[in-house]
Design a protein around this motif. Structure first.
Motif, PDB file in Angstrom:
ATOM      1  N   LYS A 194       0.832  -1.212   0.000  1.00  0.00           N
ATOM      2  CA  LYS A 194       0.000   0.000   0.000  1.00  0.00           C
ATOM      3  C   LYS A 194       0.864   1.259   0.000  1.00  0.00           C
ATOM      4  O   LYS A 194       0.642   2.192  -0.778  1.00  0.00           O
ATOM      5  CB  LYS A 194      -0.903   0.033   1.243  1.00  0.00           C
ATOM      6  CG  LYS A 194      -2.092  -0.877   1.213  1.00  0.00           C
ATOM      7  CD  LYS A 194      -3.049  -0.568   2.357  1.00  0.00           C
ATOM      8  CE  LYS A 194      -2.390  -0.682   3.716  1.00  0.00           C
ATOM      9  NZ  LYS A 194      -3.343  -0.452   4.829  1.00  0.00           N
ATOM     10  N   MET A 195       1.838   1.294   0.873  1.00  0.00           N
ATOM     11  CA  MET A 195       2.666   2.483   1.011  1.00  0.00           C
ATOM     12  C   MET A 195       3.465   2.756  -0.266  1.00  0.00           C
ATOM     13  O   MET A 195       3.623   3.908  -0.681  1.00  0.00           O
ATOM     14  CB  MET A 195       3.613   2.340   2.206  1.00  0.00           C
ATOM     15  CG  MET A 195       2.906   2.190   3.553  1.00  0.00           C
ATOM     16  SD  MET A 195       1.668   3.471   3.888  1.00  0.00           S
ATOM     17  CE  MET A 195       2.705   4.929   3.934  1.00  0.00           C
ATOM     18  N   SER A 196       3.962   1.706  -0.901  1.00  0.00           N
ATOM     19  CA  SER A 196       4.710   1.908  -2.142  1.00  0.00           C
ATOM     20  C   SER A 196       3.788   2.414  -3.244  1.00  0.00           C
ATOM     21  O   SER A 196       4.178   3.232  -4.073  1.00  0.00           O
ATOM     22  CB  SER A 196       5.400   0.608  -2.573  1.00  0.00           C
ATOM     23  OG  SER A 196       4.453  -0.387  -2.904  1.00  0.00           O
TER      24      SER A 196
ATOM     25  N   GLU B  46      -6.162   4.256  -5.290  1.00  0.00           N
ATOM     26  CA  GLU B  46      -5.059   5.128  -5.684  1.00  0.00           C
ATOM     27  C   GLU B  46      -3.702   4.441  -5.584  1.00  0.00           C
ATOM     28  O   GLU B  46      -2.693   4.995  -6.034  1.00  0.00           O
ATOM     29  CB  GLU B  46      -5.065   6.397  -4.835  1.00  0.00           C
ATOM     30  CG  GLU B  46      -6.260   7.305  -5.119  1.00  0.00           C
ATOM     31  CD  GLU B  46      -6.280   8.538  -4.233  1.00  0.00           C
ATOM     32  OE1 GLU B  46      -5.354   8.659  -3.388  1.00  0.00           O
ATOM     33  OE2 GLU B  46      -7.196   9.363  -4.377  1.00  0.00           O
ATOM     34  N   THR B  47      -3.640   3.250  -5.011  1.00  0.00           N
ATOM     35  CA  THR B  47      -2.380   2.508  -4.956  1.00  0.00           C
ATOM     36  C   THR B  47      -2.075   1.827  -6.283  1.00  0.00           C
ATOM     37  O   THR B  47      -0.936   1.447  -6.535  1.00  0.00           O
ATOM     38  CB  THR B  47      -2.408   1.432  -3.856  1.00  0.00           C
ATOM     39  OG1 THR B  47      -3.359   0.409  -4.213  1.00  0.00           O
ATOM     40  CG2 THR B  47      -2.763   2.018  -2.503  1.00  0.00           C
TER      41      THR B  47
ATOM     42  N   ILE C 265     -12.282   2.793  -0.026  1.00  0.00           N
ATOM     43  CA  ILE C 265     -12.151   2.218  -1.370  1.00  0.00           C
ATOM     44  C   ILE C 265     -11.412   3.191  -2.286  1.00  0.00           C
ATOM     45  O   ILE C 265     -10.534   2.785  -3.069  1.00  0.00           O
ATOM     46  CB  ILE C 265     -13.542   1.877  -1.948  1.00  0.00           C
ATOM     47  CG1 ILE C 265     -14.122   0.658  -1.219  1.00  0.00           C
ATOM     48  CG2 ILE C 265     -13.460   1.609  -3.451  1.00  0.00           C
ATOM     49  CD1 ILE C 265     -15.520   0.266  -1.678  1.00  0.00           C
ATOM     50  N   GLY C 266     -11.748   4.476  -2.191  1.00  0.00           N
ATOM     51  CA  GLY C 266     -11.068   5.479  -3.005  1.00  0.00           C
ATOM     52  C   GLY C 266      -9.581   5.557  -2.697  1.00  0.00           C
ATOM     53  O   GLY C 266      -8.749   5.643  -3.615  1.00  0.00           O
TER      54      GLY C 266
ATOM     55  N   PRO D  34       2.662  -1.513  -7.097  1.00  0.00           N
ATOM     56  CA  PRO D  34       2.806  -2.744  -6.308  1.00  0.00           C
ATOM     57  C   PRO D  34       2.145  -3.931  -6.997  1.00  0.00           C
ATOM     58  O   PRO D  34       0.953  -3.894  -7.312  1.00  0.00           O
ATOM     59  CB  PRO D  34       2.112  -2.399  -4.987  1.00  0.00           C
ATOM     60  CG  PRO D  34       1.147  -1.311  -5.323  1.00  0.00           C
ATOM     61  CD  PRO D  34       1.710  -0.566  -6.485  1.00  0.00           C
ATOM     62  N   LEU D  35       2.919  -4.980  -7.239  1.00  0.00           N
ATOM     63  CA  LEU D  35       2.420  -6.213  -7.836  1.00  0.00           C
ATOM     64  C   LEU D  35       2.471  -7.302  -6.774  1.00  0.00           C
ATOM     65  O   LEU D  35       3.535  -7.625  -6.267  1.00  0.00           O
ATOM     66  CB  LEU D  35       3.274  -6.616  -9.042  1.00  0.00           C
ATOM     67  CG  LEU D  35       3.541  -5.542 -10.093  1.00  0.00           C
ATOM     68  CD1 LEU D  35       4.384  -6.108 -11.222  1.00  0.00           C
ATOM     69  CD2 LEU D  35       2.250  -4.963 -10.627  1.00  0.00           C
TER      70      LEU D  35
END
Length: 336
Positions: free
Chosen positions: A194-196, A255-256, A250-251, A203-204
Motif C-alpha cells: 500500500k505504502m509503495s 489510488e495505490t 475504497i477510493g 505494487p504487484l
C-alpha cells in the motif's frame, strides 16, 4: 517451419513492447523470411512506427513474407505469457545450429581442439551487455567524494524507523520478510505494498496461497481501521460511521494501483510476463514487490507452484539458511 519462431513473431506483433525486451536478434531465427520480417519490425520500432498487423501490411514487398494471410497466421499463434519459453527454444535451436556449423568447418579444416573450444564458447557469449570491468566501475566513482550525489529513488516501507535502517526498497535489492506462522507476515507485506503504491510505485502482489478476495478484505480492514472479523458481514457488523467511511477507504486503496495475481499455479516465467505487460501498461510507474515461496532443493524457478508440498520443508534448515545468508541477500533487521 519452427512453431516457436511463428509464435515469437506473432507475440511481437501482438505486444510490440516485447521488441525492446527480447534477447533474440534477427540473425538467430532460422527462416530467412522470419529474419527479414523481424528486421523490418525492429526498424519500424526504432523510428516510432507501430509493429502491428495493419502497419506491416503496408510493406511494399509484403508478398516476400507470405502476404497478409501469413501475417494473420503469425498473429494467431501469439502467446505473450509464454514469451520467455519461446525465446529459450529459439536460442537453444540457434546454438545447436551454430554448434553443428562449427564442428563441420572444424572437421573440414582440421582445427586444433583449442580453437574448436574457443569457437564453441563464443556461442554462449551472446549477451554481453551485463558486463562491466572493475576498472571502468572504479573510474565512474573516482570523483564521488567531491561531487554532489544524486539521491537514488526508493519506495518507503511506511515505517520511518525501518526506512532509516534499510533505506527503503531500492532498485535491484531483495528484501526477505521472514517469521513464524501467524505472526503477521502477510499484513506487513500488504502494508508495504500500500505504502509503495501511494508513493507512486506499482505494487504487484503475486499470492500463491491467499485468494484475492481475502487479500482485498484485509486491505480494507487495515486501511479503514475495521475489525477484521466484521469484514465477514459488513452490512450487519459495521456501525453507521464505518459504513459512511467505506467509499472513502475504497477510493484511497484504488489510488495505490495495486495489482493482485492469486493463481496457485503461477511460474516464474508467467510472473515475468505479467510484470512486463503491466510495465508497458503503466510506463511511468516502477513495479515493486511480489510474494514468492521456495523449498530448499525441492523446487526450481520453472516449477508449477501448485504441485509443491510446502509441509516437506525442513524449517530448521530454512532457519540456518537465513542465518548463514546462503543466497547472498541484503539482510534487513526488524526490531519491535
Amino acid at each position: 517451419m519452427s512453431i516457436a519462431e511463428i509464435a515469437f513473431l506473432g507475440s511481437l506483433m501482438k505486444a510490440e513492447y516485447l521488441l525492446k525486451d527480447t534477447v533474440i536478434q534477427p540473425d538467430q531465427l532460422e527462416s530467412t523470411s522470419h529474419k527479414e520480417l523481424m528486421r523490418r519490425m525492429v526498424e519500424f520500432n526504432r523510428v516510432g512506427k507501430n509493429v502491428d498487423l495493419i502497419t506491416l501490411t503496408t510493406l511494399a514487398d509484403l508478398k516476400l513474407f507470405g502476404g497478409m494471410s501469413y501475417l494473420s497466421e503469425l498473429l494467431s499463434y501469439a502467446d505473450v505469457e509464454k514469451f520467455d519459453p519461446m525465446e529459450k527454444l529459439i536460442v537453444d535451436s540457434w546454438k545447436e545450429r551454430e554448434k553443428r556449423n562449427i564442428l563441420t568447418v572444424a572437421a573440414l579444416n582440421d582445427w586444433e581442439i583449442a580453437k574448436v573450444i574457443a569457437e564453441l564458447d563464443k556461442i554462449n557469449q551472446v549477451k554481453m551487455d551485463d558486463h562491466t570491468s572493475l576498472q571502468n566501475a572504479l573510474a565512474d566513482i573516482y570523483e564521488a567524494p567531491w561531487e554532489d550525489q544524486k539521491l537514488s529513488e526508493f519506495a518507503t516501507t511506511g515505517i520511518k524507523k525501518l526506512d532509516k535502517v534499510t533505506g527503503g526498497f531500492r532498485n535491484g535489492e531483495v528484501t526477505i520478510l521472514a517469521a513464524r506462522p501467524s505472526m503477521g507476515k502477510t499484513d506487513v507485506m500488504l502494508h508495504f505494498a500500500k505504502m509503495s503504491g501511494w508513493a507512486g510505485f506499482l505494487p504487484l502482489v503475486f499470492s500463491l496461497e491467499m485468494r484475492e478476495k481475502l487479500i482485498t478484505s484485509r486491505l480494507m480492514a487495515s486501511t479503514g481501521g475495521f475489525n477484521r472479523a466484521k469484514m465477514r458481514d459488513p452490512k450487519r457488523m459495521l456501525n453507521p460511521n464505518q459504513k459512511n467511511r467505506w467509499s472513502d477507504v475504497i477510493g484511497d486503496l484504488s489510488e495505490t494501483y495495486m495489482q493482485i495475481f492469486d493463481g496457485a499455479g503461477q511460474t516464474i516465467a508467467e510472473m515475468r510476463a505479467k510484470t512486463r505487460k503491466l510495465m508497458n501498461q503503466y510506463p511511468h510507474k516502477k513495479p515493486i514487490l511480489f510474494n514468492h515461496l521456495l523449498e530448499e532443493k525441492k523446487i526450481s524457478l520453472d516449477d508449477n507452484m501448485s504441485k509443491n508440498d510446502l509441509d516437506k520443508a525442513d524449517h530448521q534448515k530454512v532457519k540456518l539458511m537465513i542465518q548463514n545468508n546462503v543466497l547472498g541477500f541484503h539482510k534487513v533487521g526488524i526490531y519491535s
